[in-house]
Design a protein around this motif. Sequence first.
Motif, PDB file in Angstrom:
ATOM      1  N   ARG A  29       0.521  -1.305   0.009  1.00 35.73           N
ATOM      2  CA  ARG A  29       0.210  -0.360   0.304  1.00 35.73           C
ATOM      3  C   ARG A  29       0.391   1.245  -0.326  1.00 35.73           C
ATOM      4  O   ARG A  29       0.315   1.681  -0.595  1.00 35.73           O
ATOM      5  N   ASP A 387      -7.537  -5.408  -1.312  1.00 36.21           N
ATOM      6  CA  ASP A 387      -7.659  -3.729  -0.434  1.00 36.21           C
ATOM      7  C   ASP A 387      -8.861  -2.915  -0.761  1.00 36.21           C
ATOM      8  O   ASP A 387      -9.096  -1.849  -0.974  1.00 36.21           O
ATOM      9  N   ARG A 461      -3.089  -0.021  -6.261  1.00 33.12           N
ATOM     10  CA  ARG A 461      -3.728  -0.012  -5.522  1.00 33.12           C
ATOM     11  C   ARG A 461      -5.011   0.952  -5.120  1.00 33.12           C
ATOM     12  O   ARG A 461      -4.960   1.982  -5.818  1.00 33.12           O
TER      13      ARG A 461
END
Length: 471
Positions: A29, A387, A461
């Motif tokens: 991330r 995510d 991400r």
Amino acid sequence: MPTDSPAPADTPRTPPAPAAQSPAPSPERAALPDPGSGPTLRGPDAPKSEPATPRGYRAVFAVAEFRAVFAAHLLSLLGVVVSELALTVLVYDLTGSPLLSALTFALGLLPYIVGGTLFAGVADRYPARRVLVVCDLLCAACVAVMLVPATPVAGLLALRCLVAAIAPVFTGTRMAALTDILGEGDLYVLGRSLLRIVSQSAMLIGFGTGGVLLTVLSPRGAITVTVVTFLCSAALLRFGTQDRPARATTGEGAGGTLLRESLSGARLVLGDRRIRALMLLFWLPAMFVVAPEALAAPYADAIGAPPAALGLLLCAMAVGHIGAELFVGSALSPRNRSRIVLPVAAVGLLPLLVYAVRPGLPLALAALALAGAGAAYVIGLDQWFVDAVPQELRGRAMTLLTAGLMTVQGLGMALAGLAAEFFPVHQVVAGSGIIGTVCALLLVAEVRRTAPGQMSDTEGRDGADRHVTSR
């Protein structure tokens, strides 16, 4: 997520404990340096070495709860494969109908979309361990009724449908529970990879095991094995995993009917442009890559290959997938696994174009192995997906992902068979490669567009879009 009982010393929570994973939580991330990418600088007075910590797949197996989940998955999956084969033989023995016998396989795919859409709310509404154990017990009960001699063929097929409808709820709940057991970072990705490898291997081993069992047992005797495996799986999950509270304690999943929660979750998941793009990147390549497997028998006949060639054509793609997944999971860092997602997804179906020249067996096997290897992009895609989905929707999102994946593969097989009624088999497979590649390229472009900020080929991400679906 809070837990009702103390965690064992070797069982990581979210994020994982240092004993199971040495890098900082979720390095992808923040685009931090890759774990294990180089030595750690030490001062002159620092000790020369530290106790070795497990890495890669070994780190996943170091987690006690995952070992229980892995063993349960292996047992139940082998049992399901054996029961599918035995039930097909049993239905044929009772009816003498090839259509009804083949229908038992189709009924293993079709109800997925029903269970995954209408019952997905179960995955977030109730504690994960309870859902998993109850699903295993329900499946064991359904299979046990199949053993009763008085059960009619219609009853056998209905029970097969019920087991198939339960399957996506179980799988989606387990996928979401892995984020509690392994965290949301690299351990989760490798854990999912291991379960996929087991699934691919079970198809190779399970049918062989089922064939051997049917030489010494009756079909109902072989089906008995499945009852035992479901019960063992339930016991492993009940006593080998922690009891955690349900995810949907507030908001969308907290109240209302189960059906409304399930449909609401599907609407929220599919209504988010980013999550929808990622989900389609799981689904559409899988829909087209099944064409050569669906048409393996007529293609072997068309090129005059010996009977043993059919088994090779059916196994080649799985062998390629297993080998590539093991390599990507063990040899590549999280950043490199992320880096290959979009390029490999874009070109993964191109090996099927070899079928345009109606290749012989060796070249066809090589093309199928390469096409199977192309599926390794999903390792990095797993991280992007977890995510992107907020925690309170995770169970429903993953249940829907599983149901859609099985459904589109069944649809892809049916469409390939239909096309082969009008065109030569080799042209159908090559056409699947072309159309699938075009779809993959469009999806890759969509995934790039939906990434927050300016996405490079090393990062993709999606933390910033969570508010779209969760609030």
